[in-house]
Scaffold this motif. Structure first.
Motif, PDB file in Angstrom:
ATOM      1  N   ALA A  46      51.319  91.208 -52.524  1.00  0.00           N
ATOM      2  CA  ALA A  46      51.425  92.632 -52.177  1.00  0.00           C
ATOM      3  C   ALA A  46      50.098  93.171 -51.655  1.00  0.00           C
ATOM      4  CB  ALA A  46      51.874  93.434 -53.401  1.00  0.00           C
ATOM      5  N   VAL A  47      48.991  92.769 -52.255  1.00  0.00           N
ATOM      6  CA  VAL A  47      47.682  93.242 -51.805  1.00  0.00           C
ATOM      7  C   VAL A  47      47.350  92.675 -50.424  1.00  0.00           C
ATOM      8  CG1 VAL A  47      45.206  93.084 -52.278  1.00  0.00           C
ATOM      9  CG2 VAL A  47      46.780  93.704 -54.100  1.00  0.00           C
ATOM     10  N   VAL A  48      47.651  91.411 -50.219  1.00  0.00           N
ATOM     11  CA  VAL A  48      47.378  90.802 -48.911  1.00  0.00           C
ATOM     12  C   VAL A  48      48.199  91.481 -47.822  1.00  0.00           C
ATOM     13  CG1 VAL A  48      47.664  88.687 -47.553  1.00  0.00           C
ATOM     14  CG2 VAL A  48      46.631  88.581 -49.813  1.00  0.00           C
ATOM     15  N   ILE A  49      49.456  91.754 -48.117  1.00  0.00           N
ATOM     16  CA  ILE A  49      50.308  92.421 -47.125  1.00  0.00           C
ATOM     17  C   ILE A  49      49.823  93.843 -46.871  1.00  0.00           C
ATOM     18  CG2 ILE A  49      52.627  93.350 -46.734  1.00  0.00           C
ATOM     19  CD1 ILE A  49      53.725  90.838 -48.094  1.00  0.00           C
ATOM     20  N   VAL A  59      54.355  99.512 -52.766  1.00  0.00           N
ATOM     21  CA  VAL A  59      55.194 100.014 -53.858  1.00  0.00           C
ATOM     22  C   VAL A  59      56.461  99.168 -53.994  1.00  0.00           C
ATOM     23  CG1 VAL A  59      56.644 101.976 -54.565  1.00  0.00           C
ATOM     24  CG2 VAL A  59      54.300 102.358 -53.837  1.00  0.00           C
ATOM     25  N   ILE A  60      57.048  98.763 -52.875  1.00  0.00           N
ATOM     26  CA  ILE A  60      58.240  97.907 -52.933  1.00  0.00           C
ATOM     27  C   ILE A  60      57.898  96.571 -53.576  1.00  0.00           C
ATOM     28  CG2 ILE A  60      59.877  96.601 -51.500  1.00  0.00           C
ATOM     29  CD1 ILE A  60      59.885  99.029 -49.584  1.00  0.00           C
ATOM     30  N   SER A  61      56.783  95.963 -53.190  1.00  0.00           N
ATOM     31  CA  SER A  61      56.385  94.675 -53.767  1.00  0.00           C
ATOM     32  C   SER A  61      56.112  94.796 -55.257  1.00  0.00           C
ATOM     33  CB  SER A  61      55.138  94.141 -53.063  1.00  0.00           C
ATOM     34  OG  SER A  61      55.396  93.905 -51.720  1.00  0.00           O
ATOM     35  N   LEU A  95      56.961  84.410 -60.461  1.00  0.00           N
ATOM     36  CA  LEU A  95      57.124  85.361 -59.368  1.00  0.00           C
ATOM     37  C   LEU A  95      56.403  86.666 -59.688  1.00  0.00           C
ATOM     38  CD1 LEU A  95      58.556  85.827 -56.634  1.00  0.00           C
ATOM     39  CD2 LEU A  95      60.448  86.808 -57.938  1.00  0.00           C
ATOM     40  N   GLY A  96      56.509  87.121 -60.923  1.00  0.00           N
ATOM     41  CA  GLY A  96      55.827  88.343 -61.343  1.00  0.00           C
ATOM     42  C   GLY A  96      54.315  88.207 -61.328  1.00  0.00           C
ATOM     43  N   ARG A 129      57.938  93.103 -58.570  1.00  0.00           N
ATOM     44  CA  ARG A 129      57.180  92.437 -59.628  1.00  0.00           C
ATOM     45  C   ARG A 129      57.593  92.960 -61.003  1.00  0.00           C
ATOM     46  NH1 ARG A 129      52.513  93.792 -62.929  1.00  0.00           N
ATOM     47  NH2 ARG A 129      51.579  91.837 -63.562  1.00  0.00           N
ATOM     48  N   THR A 130      57.754  94.268 -61.109  1.00  0.00           N
ATOM     49  CA  THR A 130      58.159  94.856 -62.384  1.00  0.00           C
ATOM     50  C   THR A 130      59.534  94.347 -62.801  1.00  0.00           C
ATOM     51  OG1 THR A 130      56.879  96.831 -61.869  1.00  0.00           O
ATOM     52  CG2 THR A 130      58.551  97.048 -63.578  1.00  0.00           C
ATOM     53  N   VAL A 131      60.440  94.280 -61.852  1.00  0.00           N
ATOM     54  CA  VAL A 131      61.785  93.762 -62.143  1.00  0.00           C
ATOM     55  C   VAL A 131      61.697  92.299 -62.574  1.00  0.00           C
ATOM     56  CG1 VAL A 131      64.002  93.164 -61.080  1.00  0.00           C
ATOM     57  CG2 VAL A 131      62.979  95.395 -60.673  1.00  0.00           C
ATOM     58  N   ALA A 132      60.848  91.501 -61.927  1.00  0.00           N
ATOM     59  CA  ALA A 132      60.708  90.089 -62.281  1.00  0.00           C
ATOM     60  C   ALA A 132      60.137  89.921 -63.684  1.00  0.00           C
ATOM     61  CB  ALA A 132      59.822  89.381 -61.258  1.00  0.00           C
TER      62      ALA A 132
END
Length: 126
Positions: free
Chosen positions: A69-72, A31-33, A61-62, A37-40
Protein backbone atom coordinates in the motif's frame (compact mmCIF):
# COMPACT_ATOMS: atom_id res chain seq x y z
CA UNK A 1 -5.99 43.33 -40.11
CA UNK A 2 -5.33 40.27 -37.99
CA UNK A 3 -2.34 39.96 -35.66
CA UNK A 4 -0.03 37.17 -36.60
CA UNK A 5 1.32 34.95 -33.85
CA UNK A 6 4.30 32.78 -34.68
CA UNK A 7 4.65 31.30 -31.16
CA UNK A 8 3.98 27.71 -30.19
CA UNK A 9 0.43 26.74 -29.32
CA UNK A 10 -0.17 24.73 -26.12
CA UNK A 11 -2.54 21.80 -26.25
CA UNK A 12 -4.57 21.54 -23.03
CA UNK A 13 -5.20 17.80 -23.44
CA UNK A 14 -1.52 17.23 -22.76
CA UNK A 15 -1.80 18.72 -19.26
CA UNK A 16 -1.40 16.49 -16.23
CA UNK A 17 -4.17 16.02 -13.73
CA UNK A 18 -4.15 18.50 -10.85
CA UNK A 19 -2.06 17.93 -7.73
CA UNK A 20 -5.11 17.87 -5.44
CA UNK A 21 -6.74 15.18 -7.60
CA UNK A 22 -3.50 13.16 -7.62
CA UNK A 23 -3.19 13.28 -3.82
CA UNK A 24 -6.88 12.38 -3.40
CA UNK A 25 -6.41 9.34 -5.68
CA UNK A 26 -3.35 8.18 -3.75
CA UNK A 27 -5.18 8.52 -0.43
CA UNK A 28 -8.12 6.55 -1.79
CA UNK A 29 -5.84 3.70 -2.98
CA UNK A 30 -4.06 3.64 0.40
CA UNK A 31 -7.32 3.50 2.39
CA UNK A 32 -8.62 0.67 0.19
CA UNK A 33 -5.40 -1.32 0.66
CA UNK A 34 -5.39 -0.80 4.42
CA UNK A 35 -9.08 -1.81 4.60
CA UNK A 36 -8.19 -5.07 2.85
CA UNK A 37 -5.39 -5.56 5.36
CA UNK A 38 -7.78 -5.06 8.27
CA UNK A 39 -10.19 -7.60 6.81
CA UNK A 40 -7.30 -10.08 6.31
CA UNK A 41 -6.09 -9.71 9.93
CA UNK A 42 -9.63 -10.11 11.32
CA UNK A 43 -10.14 -13.18 9.09
CA UNK A 44 -6.85 -14.63 10.37
CA UNK A 45 -7.96 -14.14 14.00
CA UNK A 46 -11.40 -15.66 13.39
CA UNK A 47 -10.13 -18.63 11.36
CA UNK A 48 -7.12 -19.51 13.53
CA UNK A 49 -8.86 -22.38 15.38
CA UNK A 50 -11.17 -23.33 12.47
CA UNK A 51 -8.98 -23.43 9.34
CA UNK A 52 -5.37 -22.74 10.26
CA UNK A 53 -3.98 -22.84 6.68
CA UNK A 54 -6.40 -20.14 5.47
CA UNK A 55 -5.69 -18.13 8.64
CA UNK A 56 -1.91 -18.23 7.97
CA UNK A 57 -2.44 -17.07 4.35
CA UNK A 58 -4.67 -14.24 5.59
CA UNK A 59 -2.07 -13.29 8.23
CA UNK A 60 0.76 -13.20 5.64
CA UNK A 61 -1.47 -11.11 3.39
CA UNK A 62 -2.20 -8.78 6.31
CA UNK A 63 1.54 -8.41 6.97
CA UNK A 64 2.56 -7.69 3.35
CA UNK A 65 -0.28 -5.35 2.38
CA UNK A 66 1.05 -2.31 4.33
CA UNK A 67 4.31 -2.40 2.35
CA UNK A 68 2.44 -2.79 -0.95
CA UNK A 69 0.00 0.00 0.00
CA UNK A 70 2.82 2.43 0.80
CA UNK A 71 4.68 1.64 -2.42
CA UNK A 72 1.52 2.14 -4.46
CA UNK A 73 0.63 5.38 -2.64
CA UNK A 74 4.15 6.82 -3.09
CA UNK A 75 4.50 5.75 -6.71
CA UNK A 76 4.49 9.39 -7.83
CA UNK A 77 2.55 11.29 -10.40
CA UNK A 78 1.45 9.60 -13.58
CA UNK A 79 3.55 9.70 -16.69
CA UNK A 80 1.81 10.51 -19.92
CA UNK A 81 3.90 8.91 -22.63
CA UNK A 82 0.95 8.13 -24.85
CA UNK A 83 -0.41 11.65 -25.01
CA UNK A 84 0.23 13.81 -28.03
CA UNK A 85 2.89 16.46 -28.07
CA UNK A 86 2.10 19.59 -26.06
CA UNK A 87 2.85 21.78 -29.05
CA UNK A 88 0.75 22.04 -32.16
CA UNK A 89 2.51 23.13 -35.30
CA UNK A 90 0.58 25.77 -37.20
CA UNK A 91 -0.75 24.60 -40.56
CA UNK A 92 1.34 25.53 -43.58
CA UNK A 93 -0.19 28.25 -45.69
CA UNK A 94 -0.39 27.36 -49.37
CA UNK A 95 1.51 29.59 -51.76
CA UNK A 96 -0.50 31.65 -54.16
CA UNK A 97 0.71 31.01 -57.67
CA UNK A 98 1.63 34.09 -59.74
CA UNK A 99 -0.70 35.03 -62.62
CA UNK A 100 -0.25 33.10 -65.86
CA UNK A 101 1.35 36.01 -67.81
CA UNK A 102 3.96 36.47 -65.04
CA UNK A 103 4.82 32.78 -65.15
CA UNK A 104 5.39 32.93 -68.92
CA UNK A 105 7.75 35.90 -68.56
CA UNK A 106 9.59 34.30 -65.65
CA UNK A 107 9.91 31.03 -67.56
CA UNK A 108 11.60 32.78 -70.52
CA UNK A 109 14.09 34.63 -68.34
CA UNK A 110 14.87 31.78 -65.96
CA UNK A 111 15.40 29.04 -68.53
CA UNK A 112 17.38 26.16 -67.11
CA UNK A 113 21.06 25.96 -68.06
CA UNK A 114 20.63 22.50 -69.58
CA UNK A 115 17.77 23.31 -71.96
CA UNK A 116 18.91 21.02 -74.74
CA UNK A 117 20.76 23.77 -76.68
CA UNK A 118 24.10 22.62 -78.10
CA UNK A 119 27.05 23.52 -75.97
CA UNK A 120 30.38 24.65 -77.15
CA UNK A 121 33.66 23.14 -76.17
CA UNK A 122 35.57 24.65 -73.28
CA UNK A 123 37.45 27.67 -74.46
CA UNK A 124 34.98 28.52 -77.31
CA UNK A 125 33.59 31.99 -77.34
CA UNK A 126 29.89 32.52 -77.50
Amino acid sequence: MRKRRDGEVFRITGARQGLAEDVRGRQRRYVISMSLRTVAVIAAALLWNVERHVAIVALVLGMTLPYIAVVIANAGRENAPGLPSTFVTPPARPMIAPPAHDRAEAGAEDAPADSGAPRGEPGDRL
